[in-house]
Scaffold this active site. Sequence first.
Site, PDB file in Angstrom:
ATOM      1  CE  LYS A 134      -4.715   2.253  -0.336  1.00  0.00           C
ATOM      2  NZ  LYS A 134      -4.103   0.936  -0.086  1.00  0.00           N
TER       3      LYS A 134
ATOM      4  CB  SER B  50      -0.962   0.012   1.191  1.00  0.00           C
ATOM      5  OG  SER B  50      -2.113  -0.739   0.913  1.00  0.00           O
TER       6      SER B  50
ATOM      7  CB  SER C  24      -4.342   2.085   3.995  1.00  0.00           C
ATOM      8  OG  SER C  24      -3.626   1.422   2.974  1.00  0.00           O
TER       9      SER C  24
END
Length: 466
Positions: free
Chosen positions: A122, A119, A298
């Site tokens: 992102k 993640s 997230s």
Amino acid sequence: MRIGRHSVLWLTLCWVLAAVLVADLLWFVRGGASEVNGGRDGVLVPAVAAGPVFTDPPAVLTPDDDSAEPPTEAGLATALSALLTDPRLGSSVAVSVRDAENGTTLFSRNADTPVTPASTTKTVTAAGVLLAYGPAHRLTTKVVKGATESEIVIVGGGDPTLAFGKEMSYPGSARLDVLAKDVKAALKGAPVTRIVVDSTLFSGPAAAPGWDSDIISDNYSAPVNALTADGGRVEPTADHEGQRAAAPDKFVGQRFAQLIGAGGAEVVEGRAADGAEQLGELKSPPLSHIVDAMLTESDNVIAESMLRLTAVKKGLPATFDGGTQARKAVLDEAGIDTAGYGLRDGSGLSRLNRLTPNLLTSLLAKAVGNGHPQLRTLLAGLPVASYSGTLADRFGGDSASAGVGLVRAKTGTLSGVSSLAGMTVTLDGRILTFAAVANGVPDGGGDSAEAALDQIAATLAKCGCR
């Protein structure tokens, strides 16, 4: 001198209590009460006390010092090398540390090797959409007339944070009940028997290459759709969990039918006619607000919407492939080193994603600098160690406590993968950006790997490393 977060909270409480005591003392010294109109009315009211004297509070975070010396490569090697052999991280560890002031790489361990970033992807998605649109941009959801008098069309604008009412998954969301009132007023009592949901702004598969088969079924994400409310959840939840709708656009259409008093209306997928008369529109919060929510918690659904919106801005198909091409193009235009870019989605859920730690630290250094103010929102959205978002419950051990309140970073977790990318201020006041990615985390060792990464980041925060 650095002041810890808990110390600041204690000092703040002391100031508030002191202000109250001073106000009470002034009230008492001035007689406690006085008579209105010289006592003729016999009514007692408190005397007006002088307001508290406000002083500048001490700094919570030590500000960066342009004159501060950055760590040396040798100093960082001494401080970090042993940490990178921690068995909790497994056999594949890649790390980049960069001086945010001038972009110089200060430490590199496999930093040019493409790795699975999870993640931390992102941060790249956030940079792409912020550079493409700017942080003040708002997304538009609208309702137009359909092909018949009893038909309306809801046109999705890519805002996955829409809410149906006061209860919402994302604070400050644009509310569909408000839009429904406008539409009802515009219809002037005309019945609605058919609602068309137009989600054609986005196209292509609803799941990315490399996603595990349970990503959608286990509610890690919803099918990517341009007309989505509450992140695709059936019920809004503040903890960002819960069952997702199989068809987010149809679900919005069904709930909207209820909001306008047309609960029995047929809901179908389709497309609005060009030039159709508009009945109402809804503007999202600024893009900065949406990106902040994506990074702090997230959020996978927001990330995939932001990726496709970047494709829309660049005139490419709003698919996973189009979005990844558009995002790279935007980063290239901003002068961010995209060597090793091999991303397949916006959220980091794909196991086919590849990215170098050097790309992450280069991007973050650009955000710290003055050349691209659009990226400041990216920094604001990064979770703070032991305080917010996905870092709220981390940096608790003695080995990582030096990073509390001083590390802002995006987390990343897949089975076998743990990553952390962000920024911190050194003991000498120099801003560093860092990225640490472990791709060989032992089975069941996710929590332990996170603790090891926290220790790396905390070492940077407490390290002069000269």
